[in-house]
Design an enzyme around this catalytic site. Structure first.
Site, PDB file in Angstrom:
ATOM      1  N   GLU A  57      -8.131 -13.629  -1.189  1.00 35.14           N
ATOM      2  CA  GLU A  57      -8.751 -14.336  -2.301  1.00 35.14           C
ATOM      3  C   GLU A  57      -9.772 -15.358  -1.824  1.00 35.14           C
ATOM      4  O   GLU A  57      -9.632 -15.934  -0.731  1.00 35.14           O
ATOM      5  CB  GLU A  57      -7.679 -15.070  -3.116  1.00 35.14           C
ATOM      6  N   ASP A 229       1.552 -15.877  -6.272  1.00 30.79           N
ATOM      7  CA  ASP A 229       1.359 -15.238  -7.565  1.00 30.79           C
ATOM      8  C   ASP A 229       0.255 -14.190  -7.539  1.00 30.79           C
ATOM      9  O   ASP A 229      -0.721 -14.306  -6.803  1.00 30.79           O
ATOM     10  CB  ASP A 229       1.010 -16.299  -8.617  1.00 30.79           C
TER      11      ASP A 229
END
Length: 368
Positions: A57, A229
């Protein structure tokens, strides 16, 4: 100009110089102050690249003066090949010029900022008399969570559980000498949770799971759902969420990858920045069940980068690197690879131009 560089050894020296009992509350203060100026930030959900074994990410954010971005991964199977589940680094740059002011490790720093954020959220949502915490998942971030809650909320008993008993033993050994903190091993999630004031979940699996179920939850509990998450990954049973007051960092991101992905798109949530500012109330009674649906947001990394850079300047820790070319002529990048005898005619004479920062630019990035 040069870029300040902090590696993981530098971070270790910073923590030793400051002490974790001061470092964690100090980072929480930077995070709090940045959340209180929420409207000044340009915000987007993180950019994710998913694979069967993990995710990579990018997490960008800017307040119009500084631009921050973190690269981070999450690969639960990494421990099987001797690598951390989470690895990260980040950059802090000047918006006016784009010049990178800081390049820093963020693997250790992410664990610290996550713990500081968790404790900051609990200060706003947990009962004032909370002192017992269940810690479900005793991996790389568990010690930092335990210490943040100990130093910032006065938690003095940790009931620890992990499916890998070695992780719990590691946690107990690492924190055995912390004054006033007692670690109690539990044989199950239910045993750890029973009677706890705060429950922190720190699991790393990418699958949908219900680590906590409604029958485990008691009135007045505060749940701190921290585990890594992504879409399709959960830790809390949806029945818990339907009966709780839920606080999130950045709703557009939390709807995608937080616990609240299990709820209707219009299910009500509280905004972290509004609870901190007092415009929303985190807890309304001692009986409320409260949840911090923590997914990690770029603002927290922005705050962490500012914090470690300020501490590095204060303690004279870190090094300076030439991350960006220092050119005689800023239009002549080829000069870096030209043969020694191929000096361009317009660079043979004249002095090297020196970058002058505008009078309003403060590269110290002082305290907010």
């Amino acid at each position: 100009m040069k870029t300040k560089y902090l590696d993981v050894l530098d971070l270790g020296r910073l923590i030793q110089a400051r002490g974790l009992h001061r470092f964690l509350p100090g980072m929480a203060q930077y995070i709090r102050q940045d959340y209180l100026r929420w409207q000044q930030f340009e915000k987007i959900a993180r950019v994710s690249s998913h694979s069967p074994d993990g995710v990579i990410e990018l997490m960008p954010i800017s307040d119009g003066v500084l631009y921050g971005c973190k690269y981070v991964n999450g690969h639960p199977k990494n421990t099987m090949v001797g690598l951390p589940t989470v690895m990260a680094f980040g950059v802090l740059a000047d918006v006016n010029t784009g010049y990178p002011l800081l390049l820093s490790e963020l693997t250790l720093t992410t664990a610290l900022r996550t713990a500081a954020t968790s404790a900051l959220a609990a200060q706003a949502m947990a009962r004032d008399d909370a002192h017992v915490m269940a810690l479900i998942g005793n991996g790389a971030q568990s010690e930092f969570q335990a210490l943040a809650f100990h130093y910032m909320l006065g938690v003095d008993e940790i009931r620890a559980y992990d499916i890998d008993g070695r992780a719990t033993r590691k946690l107990m050994a690492n924190l055995a000498k912390v004054p006033g903190l007692h670690i109690v091993p539990a044989s199950s999630v239910a045993q750890a949770v029973k009677g706890a004031d705060i429950v922190t979940t720190l699991t790393a699996d990418k699958r949908k799971a219900a680590i906590l179920t409604p029958e485990m939850i008691e009135p007045g509990m505060h749940l701190n759902a921290v585990g890594g998450d992504c879409p399709g990954k959960t830790e809390l049973h949806p029945g818990i969420l339907r009966d709780a007051r839920i606080m999130v960092e950045f709703e557009p991101q939390s709807r995608i990858e937080g616990e609240i992905q299990q709820l209707a798109p219009d299910a009500p949530v509280l905004a972290f920045w509004q609870v901190l500012s007092g415009t929303q109330q985190g807890r309304t009674s001692a009986q409320d069940i409260t949840v911090f649906d923590s997914v990690g947001f770029a603002l927290e990394d922005f705050s962490a980068l500012r914090y470690v850079r300020d501490l590095a300047q204060e303690h004279q820790i870190g090094s300076w690197i030439k991350l960006v070319p220092d050119l005689l002529d800023p239009k002549d990048l080829y000069r870096l690879v030209a043969d020694e005898g191929d000096e361009p005619a317009d660079c043979i004479s004249g002095s090297r131009p020196v970058f002058q920062a505008p009078a309003t630019m403060d590269y110290r990035i002082g305290s907010p």
